[in-house]
Design a protein around this motif. Sequence first.
Motif, PDB file in Angstrom:
ATOM      1  N   THR A 407       0.835  -1.210   0.000  1.00  0.00           N
ATOM      2  CA  THR A 407       0.000   0.000   0.000  1.00  0.00           C
ATOM      3  C   THR A 407       0.864   1.252   0.000  1.00  0.00           C
ATOM      4  O   THR A 407       0.609   2.204  -0.758  1.00  0.00           O
ATOM      5  CB  THR A 407      -0.924  -0.014   1.234  1.00  0.00           C
ATOM      6  N   GLN A 408       1.879   1.265   0.842  1.00  0.00           N
ATOM      7  CA  GLN A 408       2.772   2.431   0.886  1.00  0.00           C
ATOM      8  C   GLN A 408       3.519   2.615  -0.428  1.00  0.00           C
ATOM      9  O   GLN A 408       3.681   3.736  -0.930  1.00  0.00           O
ATOM     10  CB  GLN A 408       3.789   2.258   2.018  1.00  0.00           C
ATOM     11  N   LEU A 409       3.975   1.503  -0.991  1.00  0.00           N
ATOM     12  CA  LEU A 409       4.732   1.594  -2.238  1.00  0.00           C
ATOM     13  C   LEU A 409       3.833   2.039  -3.386  1.00  0.00           C
ATOM     14  O   LEU A 409       4.247   2.824  -4.247  1.00  0.00           O
ATOM     15  CB  LEU A 409       5.358   0.234  -2.547  1.00  0.00           C
ATOM     16  N   ASP A 410       2.597   1.563  -3.401  1.00  0.00           N
ATOM     17  CA  ASP A 410       1.634   1.973  -4.421  1.00  0.00           C
ATOM     18  C   ASP A 410       1.418   3.489  -4.356  1.00  0.00           C
ATOM     19  O   ASP A 410       1.453   4.185  -5.384  1.00  0.00           O
ATOM     20  CB  ASP A 410       0.322   1.223  -4.208  1.00  0.00           C
ATOM     21  N   ALA A 411       1.218   3.996  -3.151  1.00  0.00           N
ATOM     22  CA  ALA A 411       0.981   5.440  -3.000  1.00  0.00           C
ATOM     23  C   ALA A 411       2.208   6.244  -3.430  1.00  0.00           C
ATOM     24  O   ALA A 411       2.087   7.282  -4.102  1.00  0.00           O
ATOM     25  CB  ALA A 411       0.627   5.752  -1.549  1.00  0.00           C
ATOM     26  N   ALA A 412       3.395   5.774  -3.048  1.00  0.00           N
ATOM     27  CA  ALA A 412       4.618   6.486  -3.417  1.00  0.00           C
ATOM     28  C   ALA A 412       4.808   6.477  -4.933  1.00  0.00           C
ATOM     29  O   ALA A 412       5.150   7.506  -5.535  1.00  0.00           O
ATOM     30  CB  ALA A 412       5.820   5.841  -2.725  1.00  0.00           C
ATOM     31  N   TYR A 413       4.576   5.335  -5.538  1.00  0.00           N
ATOM     32  CA  TYR A 413       4.758   5.228  -6.991  1.00  0.00           C
ATOM     33  C   TYR A 413       3.782   6.139  -7.727  1.00  0.00           C
ATOM     34  O   TYR A 413       4.154   6.839  -8.681  1.00  0.00           O
ATOM     35  CB  TYR A 413       4.574   3.776  -7.424  1.00  0.00           C
ATOM     36  N   ARG A 414       2.533   6.168  -7.271  1.00  0.00           N
ATOM     37  CA  ARG A 414       1.541   7.029  -7.916  1.00  0.00           C
ATOM     38  C   ARG A 414       1.929   8.509  -7.793  1.00  0.00           C
ATOM     39  O   ARG A 414       1.802   9.279  -8.751  1.00  0.00           O
ATOM     40  CB  ARG A 414       0.157   6.799  -7.310  1.00  0.00           C
ATOM     41  N   PHE A 415       2.400   8.875  -6.626  1.00  0.00           N
ATOM     42  CA  PHE A 415       2.781  10.282  -6.445  1.00  0.00           C
ATOM     43  C   PHE A 415       3.969  10.642  -7.340  1.00  0.00           C
ATOM     44  O   PHE A 415       3.972  11.685  -8.014  1.00  0.00           O
ATOM     45  CB  PHE A 415       3.130  10.561  -4.983  1.00  0.00           C
ATOM     46  N   LEU A 416       4.985   9.785  -7.355  1.00  0.00           N
ATOM     47  CA  LEU A 416       6.171  10.076  -8.163  1.00  0.00           C
ATOM     48  C   LEU A 416       5.850  10.075  -9.652  1.00  0.00           C
ATOM     49  O   LEU A 416       6.361  10.908 -10.410  1.00  0.00           O
ATOM     50  CB  LEU A 416       7.272   9.049  -7.852  1.00  0.00           C
ATOM     51  N   ARG A 417       4.988   9.147 -10.083  1.00  0.00           N
ATOM     52  CA  ARG A 417       4.589   9.136 -11.498  1.00  0.00           C
ATOM     53  C   ARG A 417       3.764  10.383 -11.838  1.00  0.00           C
ATOM     54  O   ARG A 417       3.886  10.943 -12.923  1.00  0.00           O
ATOM     55  CB  ARG A 417       3.770   7.883 -11.819  1.00  0.00           C
ATOM     56  N   SER A 418       2.936  10.834 -10.910  1.00  0.00           N
ATOM     57  CA  SER A 418       2.170  12.067 -11.144  1.00  0.00           C
ATOM     58  C   SER A 418       3.108  13.249 -11.301  1.00  0.00           C
ATOM     59  O   SER A 418       2.930  14.102 -12.180  1.00  0.00           O
ATOM     60  CB  SER A 418       1.188  12.317  -9.992  1.00  0.00           C
ATOM     61  N   MET A 419       4.123  13.325 -10.445  1.00  0.00           N
ATOM     62  CA  MET A 419       5.125  14.381 -10.600  1.00  0.00           C
ATOM     63  C   MET A 419       5.776  14.313 -11.976  1.00  0.00           C
ATOM     64  O   MET A 419       5.913  15.329 -12.673  1.00  0.00           O
ATOM     65  CB  MET A 419       6.209  14.245  -9.523  1.00  0.00           C
ATOM     66  N   GLU A 420       6.165  13.110 -12.362  1.00  0.00           N
ATOM     67  CA  GLU A 420       6.825  12.930 -13.654  1.00  0.00           C
ATOM     68  C   GLU A 420       5.905  13.361 -14.797  1.00  0.00           C
ATOM     69  O   GLU A 420       6.336  14.070 -15.722  1.00  0.00           O
ATOM     70  CB  GLU A 420       7.217  11.457 -13.807  1.00  0.00           C
ATOM     71  N   HIS A 421       4.630  12.973 -14.737  1.00  0.00           N
ATOM     72  CA  HIS A 421       3.669  13.349 -15.780  1.00  0.00           C
ATOM     73  C   HIS A 421       3.547  14.865 -15.898  1.00  0.00           C
ATOM     74  O   HIS A 421       3.583  15.431 -16.995  1.00  0.00           O
ATOM     75  CB  HIS A 421       2.307  12.735 -15.458  1.00  0.00           C
ATOM     76  N   ARG A 422       3.385  15.535 -14.770  1.00  0.00           N
ATOM     77  CA  ARG A 422       3.146  16.979 -14.814  1.00  0.00           C
ATOM     78  C   ARG A 422       4.404  17.740 -15.238  1.00  0.00           C
ATOM     79  O   ARG A 422       4.308  18.778 -15.885  1.00  0.00           O
ATOM     80  CB  ARG A 422       2.639  17.473 -13.457  1.00  0.00           C
ATOM     81  N   ILE A 423       5.576  17.235 -14.859  1.00  0.00           N
ATOM     82  CA  ILE A 423       6.820  17.877 -15.305  1.00  0.00           C
ATOM     83  C   ILE A 423       6.939  17.789 -16.822  1.00  0.00           C
ATOM     84  O   ILE A 423       7.271  18.768 -17.503  1.00  0.00           O
ATOM     85  CB  ILE A 423       8.048  17.208 -14.628  1.00  0.00           C
ATOM     86  N   GLN A 424       6.650  16.610 -17.366  1.00  0.00           N
ATOM     87  CA  GLN A 424       6.766  16.426 -18.817  1.00  0.00           C
ATOM     88  C   GLN A 424       5.669  17.165 -19.579  1.00  0.00           C
ATOM     89  O   GLN A 424       5.887  17.659 -20.687  1.00  0.00           O
ATOM     90  CB  GLN A 424       6.721  14.932 -19.155  1.00  0.00           C
ATOM     91  N   LEU A 425       4.490  17.243 -18.993  1.00  0.00           N
ATOM     92  CA  LEU A 425       3.352  17.846 -19.671  1.00  0.00           C
ATOM     93  C   LEU A 425       3.589  19.331 -19.954  1.00  0.00           C
ATOM     94  O   LEU A 425       3.102  19.862 -20.957  1.00  0.00           O
ATOM     95  CB  LEU A 425       2.090  17.659 -18.817  1.00  0.00           C
TER      96      LEU A 425
END
Length: 998
Positions: A407-425
Amino acid sequence: MMAPGRRSSTFTRLLRHGFTDPSASERLLDGPELSPVRDDPFLLEALGATADPDLALLGLVRLLEAQPGPTARRELLDTLIAAKPLRDRLLGVLGASAALADHLARHPRDWEALVTYEPRDLHPGVEEFERGLAEAADPVLLRVAYRRCLLSIAARDVCGTTDVAEAAAELADLATATLRAALRLARAAAPGDAALCRLAVVAMGKCGGHELNYVSDVDVIFVGEAVDGADEDKALRAAAKLASHMMRICSETTVEGSIWPVDANLRPEGRNGPLVRSLSSHIAYYQRWAKTWEFQALLKARPVAGDLELGAEYVAAVEPLVWKAAERENFVVDVQRMRRRVVENIPAAEIDRELKLAPGGLRDVEFAVQLLQLVHGRADGSLRSGTTLDALQALAAGGYVGRADATQLDAAYRFLRSMEHRIQLYRLRRTHLVPESEADLRRLGRSLGLRADPVAELGREWKRHAAVVRRLHEKLFYRPLLDAVAQLAPGETRLSAKAARERLVALGYADPAAAMRHLEALASGVSRKAAIQRTLLPVLLGWFADSADPDAGLLNFRKVSDALGKTPWYLRLLRDEGAAAENLARVLSAGRLAPDLLMRAPEAVALLGDGESGRLEPRARGPLEQEILAAVRRAEGAVQAVTAARGVRRRELFRTAAVDIVGSYGTEGQPAEADQGALVDLVGGAVSDLTAATLAGTLHAVVREGWGDTLPTSFAVIGMGRFGGHELGYGSDADVLFVHEPRDGVDEREATDAANKVVSEMRRLLQIPSADPPLLIDADLRPEGKSGPLVRTLKSYEAYYRRWSLVWEAQALLRAEPVAGDEELGRRFIALADPLRYPASGLSEEAVREIRRLKARMESERLPRGADPKLHTKLGPGGLSDVEWTVQLLQMRHGASTEGLRTTRTREALAAARAAALMTEEDAATLDEAWVLATRVRNAVMLVRGRAGDTFPSDPRELVAVGRYLGYGPGRVGDMLDDYRRTARLARGVVDELFYGG
């Protein structure tokens, strides 16, 4: 001009809604484009809800300016005001992406693409995207259509209609549709090629895993086959042309920019291999040549374009190979080494901003999940998803990962991927670096819903999630092993015993059943000790797995823990001192010598901590000798005194071995950056100092026992050979000479009897059987060798050397250095030796011939029968003897005139010979490299086997351990032996020139 009051009111409202440049934004609101809706409260509210209200407002004005006329502009404004969903989507995109704002300014009617998507459950798939791209008749139009589709994905993403995983899946589906469209264009351009072949496009990486970024290379593999009746070579050439054209369509830059690069480098042989292979050629490669990482990459393989039936055949054919990858030797080590290599290649200036590749980044999650999938997916088909979060969920459901950790890893991965998406966008550029400017960080934080203090909140959240990933990266793999044996929390789903054994085998444990028993003994129960062990073991198991013998590492750790389990400081040291746990893991799994030394005195674990200096290092000769002499004085008799001295020697040998191992392994399993020659010097000096201090203590004990405070004769021990050269190895004998001189008024016979008794007693005491490593005194380099007296007076030495000395005896004196006893007598002996070892007239040609003859005889007589001379570190070509005799010949020839050569140390003399132009810099470097390498091999053999040896071990595991010490990873034993042969061969060439005269 607007009234000041009104201006002030608008200015304030803009600030309240999150605008950072209200003056500029106020001017835009007052412009003609927005005059019809200037006072609409919903517009300002919607702008304030975006990631960057200023950017969104600017983008909206540009879009209105680009409309083809007043009617179109009014239509857009009316729709924007009337339809909140469109307003939120359009402004949300404009406030998050300057690149998509540019697209809308170039294609002002594309905003209409945002009208149709409203319900949460309406998520387009490949077919919908294919329809959106269907009318693209050339690469330029394909780019326009692609951006239009991307616009709708971004709108759903920034408005929260989709979550990060759904957005990534949509991006992968859009990539699939785009590959199909590009292939369609390529086929249309070359119908003849298309008619000859079947071509399948298999997506890899994030596209294959249905988790693509906004901007990313799309990794693919191409599979080709001839159609019925076609020639296979012609068909594969035709398929390669189609594949190349398809890649160019996606990758090339046009007036509308590019889509993304299509990367086919994951194919067999990478960029050196053919772009398109037949199915049978692919399978033959994977069965024979593929590396571990290639099977890891295939985990995400998915047919996406072209001949989907052929693509499905490819995936079905490679799938069994993928799920056997974990059975490969050193599987886990290979995967972890690849991960470390990625981290090493990050520029130092960027590592703190790297979102994907740095420790605690996205790649850590992906690697850990893939590793577990490959280990357990063999037997459990539910784990075979190519999508990271789906696989993580399946691992948790199957008990392979703790649910809380997942659960913790899922939340961390989602947050980091969201950061990555918005940086690239923002710019639609491929990057994984967190921006540095406050404006960029503010926009990024607001895009993720952080509004109170976006910059500070973003920093905190990023660090928190990265810390979770760092902590769980190792724990994810190793912690379930402990849960499987600890028998705690009975309600939890636990790793089965079979799955735990599979995981241990994948880690390199040859006896997983024994490993399970050790883990159970260490981690079971509810005691504080067991709880600390459960905290330490996940990381320790990783370090053990990084060694050549994980089983030995874990077994030795259990032994040490059993011995020190009731000692309050032991586990606290490992838990609280950063270096101690890793140092211990390295030492316990590197071979036999260091663990054997530690088991005899487990409290020496305390030496592995950070210590006062903050690093592990040998002790200096002075303090060491003081400690030994103090222990000797406290002892009741000579036997107890020498036992105490040998105990100090054992502890300090362990310290030196630990320094050596940790220095060779480096941090987190990486070979150290330190100069290996410096490490050799450090070990040789430390062991030599330790031997000298032990002899000094033994001498003091013998004299005190037999004569009280004063021996009837002055007595000194002269170090010879490697001992005198400060180059002792762990298993070296101590070559010495004994010299004495009667005190005033003492009869010479009485003095000689006393000196002989001292020598005999010293040798007896040091040879008493015990658990401590032996210290053998070898006096065979004395005048007349074994047939001569063990001890002589200084005058006797002088008379012998003046009348009878042979050239080999003068050569042996090159290493003579006082190590214990009367310092003045030692100095006088050296003064006697200097004219012999550094003759003023140099060496005669006859003496040179004699030295060469003696060396040839030694090599022919002493080289063990059956040994490979090219791998014998002492007597083989280019080995220690070659280098040392070459250096010693130069010392005897030129030592009288060249002060730098008057040293007992080989490397110092070699450097002095180079400085004096007695050899070239290149030749000196070649000899130095060979000598250092041969010495390291001998040290490694002793550390690994626990007994001395002059050649590489024949046992495969021991050979791998020697390689590990020397910096050669799994599978590189052949490279190690080849490198040794090459280094020795080059050194022998120099020796032939300098020693044998060409």
